[in-house]
Design a protein around this motif. Structure first.
Motif, PDB file in Angstrom:
ATOM      1  N   ASP A 200      49.273  12.469  68.588  1.00  0.00           N
ATOM      2  CA  ASP A 200      50.036  12.936  67.425  1.00  0.00           C
ATOM      3  C   ASP A 200      49.055  13.245  66.298  1.00  0.00           C
ATOM      4  OD1 ASP A 200      51.759  13.398  65.349  1.00  0.00           O
ATOM      5  OD2 ASP A 200      52.697  11.422  65.356  1.00  0.00           O
ATOM      6  N   HIS A 284      48.296   4.405  67.621  1.00  0.00           N
ATOM      7  CA  HIS A 284      49.540   4.929  68.175  1.00  0.00           C
ATOM      8  C   HIS A 284      50.505   3.783  68.475  1.00  0.00           C
ATOM      9  CE1 HIS A 284      51.093   8.783  69.730  1.00  0.00           C
ATOM     10  NE2 HIS A 284      51.811   8.053  70.541  1.00  0.00           N
ATOM     11  N   PRO A 285      51.830   4.049  68.485  1.00  0.00           N
ATOM     12  CA  PRO A 285      52.768   2.992  68.890  1.00  0.00           C
ATOM     13  C   PRO A 285      52.447   2.485  70.295  1.00  0.00           C
ATOM     14  CG  PRO A 285      53.951   4.848  67.922  1.00  0.00           C
ATOM     15  CD  PRO A 285      52.528   5.283  68.076  1.00  0.00           C
ATOM     16  N   SER A 332      55.660   9.248  70.834  1.00  0.00           N
ATOM     17  CA  SER A 332      55.122   9.379  69.481  1.00  0.00           C
ATOM     18  C   SER A 332      56.077   8.711  68.498  1.00  0.00           C
ATOM     19  CB  SER A 332      54.935  10.861  69.124  1.00  0.00           C
ATOM     20  OG  SER A 332      56.151  11.570  69.250  1.00  0.00           O
ATOM     21  N   ASP A 333      55.609   8.538  67.248  1.00  0.00           N
ATOM     22  CA  ASP A 333      56.408   7.788  66.273  1.00  0.00           C
ATOM     23  C   ASP A 333      57.609   8.562  65.749  1.00  0.00           C
ATOM     24  OD1 ASP A 333      55.181   9.655  64.683  1.00  0.00           O
ATOM     25  OD2 ASP A 333      54.011   8.230  63.506  1.00  0.00           O
ATOM     26  N   LEU A 336      60.664   6.539  66.661  1.00  0.00           N
ATOM     27  CA  LEU A 336      60.838   5.301  65.911  1.00  0.00           C
ATOM     28  C   LEU A 336      61.228   5.558  64.459  1.00  0.00           C
ATOM     29  CD1 LEU A 336      57.694   3.336  67.178  1.00  0.00           C
ATOM     30  CD2 LEU A 336      60.025   3.270  68.081  1.00  0.00           C
ATOM     31  N   GLU A 337      60.801   6.698  63.916  1.00  0.00           N
ATOM     32  CA  GLU A 337      61.016   6.975  62.498  1.00  0.00           C
ATOM     33  C   GLU A 337      62.221   7.872  62.240  1.00  0.00           C
ATOM     34  OE1 GLU A 337      57.291   8.452  61.098  1.00  0.00           O
ATOM     35  OE2 GLU A 337      56.261   6.536  61.407  1.00  0.00           O
ATOM     36  N   ILE A 347      61.800   0.098  67.052  1.00  0.00           N
ATOM     37  CA  ILE A 347      61.437  -0.185  68.441  1.00  0.00           C
ATOM     38  C   ILE A 347      62.546  -0.919  69.187  1.00  0.00           C
ATOM     39  CG2 ILE A 347      60.291  -2.372  67.857  1.00  0.00           C
ATOM     40  CD1 ILE A 347      59.292   0.207  70.588  1.00  0.00           C
TER      41      ILE A 347
END
Length: 560
Positions: A200, A284-285, A332-333, A336-337, A347
């Motif tokens: 990302d 990264h997550p 990718s985040d 989550l966002e 998560i």
């Protein structure tokens, strides 16, 4: 020479005003009524300045002004009303109709000429602005076309294989704009290793996309001098450890004075013979390890720094041992966002979402996870790019070859009657490879044709090109079973209608009764009589028909 259209029903005013304006170097076209004015303007497309009397027979000056200022007229006209009545009511009516100026006929010639000069300056500014806007529109269209092409190019960078050795892949990739900074991929390193990753790049738009393109090319490069995933010595190589790959990326993509981009990444190498996974997570997550035998989910990853911001940087890697049918979820985040108001998806919701997706066919799971996120936030648009990659290890090739307890055929098709037949032949080939009996193969072949035709004819109303998903599992145990699923995203059949069909018996058509020759769900009735289990389920827009045949039961009799 600048042109003026003069409109007045008084010949005296026409002669006097025409003479005064011609002395100032203007071309004056004089007419006595509004109808003639419209004819001239339609013929002389270069005229953009009109002086018109307020009160005229037929089309009045206000009506003429309103006509020329309407959106239906082809060009911009600077319109000046002339009137012997310098009253407030006339001025208001004229301005409301769209007039740009209002001049009393008793005004001096010098003032009239000054107003005309000011009008032409305004007209020139308008025409310049219009030209600039047209140039901007053309430039915008060019940029949009370039962005569309760049988006297609980024899409072409995505992998197309669904399986490499004994690693099975499925993914979902959705940029939040035409082009994004997210990217995913996987590549065969040698006959027993496959690498896969999600990264990302910070920001959005062209600069982030260009950097993503460059990183993708670096990870796929196998040239001896350029490869960062293989260490070459003479004509031999060894697989680079994920930590070494990330360190090389960090050195190669250091921020510059003009470029402040950085990126986060998950990179892993799987030994497809042993199931050993080496990985490195940088900024990264953490990824999800879905353990099939233990039926649990575990977050895996290290808290390494981002890539491209600081040098030198030391990264830590890790290792886990997969078991057959274990799966890994890299993301990718952007997932989550996702937001619902000010609340983030997070998560915990994602883990629950992944757990629920197990009921879906393998290839549909990543899309199902994204769909749940979109439903939760209440809109399909995401504020960030989304990459979601699922990797399932099927076990060693040797164990796969020796009576694997579970083998899967999975493919998406574009609905049509011809494609239904093609899919049935591909399924038969798969079943033959796994020693399924000829009786069961014939039944399943017919099931595929009937269900895919049903999707094309009924669910999609014979619209070709719509998606139909086919999945078949051979499950070996005390009793070997074959489970077949056919899914579409069209009009679903309601439960009562479905049950009404599957509990019927097929009857021979009556020669004297035309209705008895109609389809009337014959395909569904036939499938129900041929199989041990026949059901339908609905999840969102997805309709899924499932049939199960147990191979060691006696063949069922079929009444045709």
């Amino acid at each position: 020479m600048k042109s003026i259209l003069l409109v007045d029903d008084s010949k005296t005013v026409l002669l006097y005003t025409t003479s005064a304006l011609q002395k100032q170097g203007y071309e004056v076209i004089a007419v006595e009524d509004g109808e003639s004015a419209l004819e001239v303007l339609n013929h002389r497309t270069d005229i953009q300045f009109v002086l018109s009397d307020l009160m005229m027979p037929g089309i009045s000056g206000i009506e003429l002004c309103r006509e020329l200022k309407s959106s239906a007229f082809s060009r911009y006209i600077f319109f000046v009303l002339l009137s012997s009545y310098n009253d407030q009511e006339s001025i208001i009516k004229g301005m409301d109709a769209g007039a740009d100026d209002f001049v009393d006929k008793r005004t001096s010639v010098a003032e009239l000429q000054a107003r005309i000069r000011a009008g032409f300056r305004t007209l020139e500014l308008h025409n310049t602005l219009t030209t600039k806007n047209q140039e901007l529109d053309l430039a915008y269209q060019t940029i949009q076309q370039d962005l569309d092409s760049a988006g297609e190019l980024m899409g072409q960078l995505l992998p197309v294989e669904e399986q490499i050795h004994t690693a099975q892949f499925s993914f979902t990739y959705v940029p939040c704009t035409k082009i994004g900074g997210d990217m995913l991929g996987y590549v065969e390193l040698d006959e027993s290793h496959v690498a896969f990753y999600v990264f990302d790049v910070s920001g959005h738009g062209i600069s982030s996309a260009l950097m993503a393109f460059s990183i993708q090319q670096s990870l796929l490069q196998r040239n001896k001098l350029e490869s960062i995933t293989l260490d070459w010595s003479d004509n031999e190589y060894r697989i680079s450890k994920p930590v070494a790959v990330i360190e090389r990326l960090n050195r190669r993509y250091q921020q510059t004075q003009n470029g402040k981009l950085y990126f986060t990444i998950e990179y892993a190498v799987l030994n497809t013979k042993t199931g050993e996974l080496n990985y490195c997570t940088a900024g990264h997550p953490k990824f999800v390890w879905q353990q099939a035998k233990q039926n649990c989910l575990e977050l895996v990853g290290d808290n390494n720094f981002i890539v491209g911001a600081l040098e030198p940087m030391i990264y830590q890697g890790g290792r886990i041992q997969l078991k057959p049918d274990d799966a890994l979820w890299f993301f990718s985040d952007g997932l989550l966002e996702a937001k619902q108001g000010e609340e983030l998806y997070g998560i915990d919701r994602l883990l629950a979402n992944i757990e629920r997706s197990k009921a879906m066919p393998e290839k549909a799971q990543t899309n199902a996870v994204l769909k749940q996120v979109q439903n939760w936030q209440g809109k399909p648009e995401l504020d960030d790019d989304v990459s979601l990659l699922k990797v399932r290890w099927l076990g060693s090739a040797q164990s796969q070859a020796v009576n694997s307890p579970r083998v899967v055929f999975q493919k998406s098709y574009q609905a049509s009657l011809e494609v239904s037949r093609q899919a049935s032949l591909e399924l038969v080939e798969f079943l033959q490879q796994h020693s399924v009996s000829s009786h069961a193969m014939q039944a399943l072949e017919l099931c595929v044709v009937e269900l895919m035709n049903n999707a094309f004819i009924h669910a999609y109303q014979e619209q070709a090109g719509k998606t139909v998903e086919l999945e078949c599992e051979v499950l070996r145990g005390e009793k070997t079973k074959v489970e077949l699923r056919v899914a579409d995203y069209g009009n679903g059949i309601d439960d009562d209608t479905f049950k009404g069909h599957i509990f019927k018996q097929i009857e021979a058509p009556n020669l004297l009764d035309e209705d008895s020759w109609l389809p009337s769900g014959r395909g569904l009735i036939l499938i129900a009589q041929m199989t041990d289990v026949f059901s339908v389920s609905h999840q969102g827009e997805r309709n899924c028909f499932t049939v199960v045949i147990t191979l060691d039961e006696k063949a069922k009799s079929i009444i045709l």
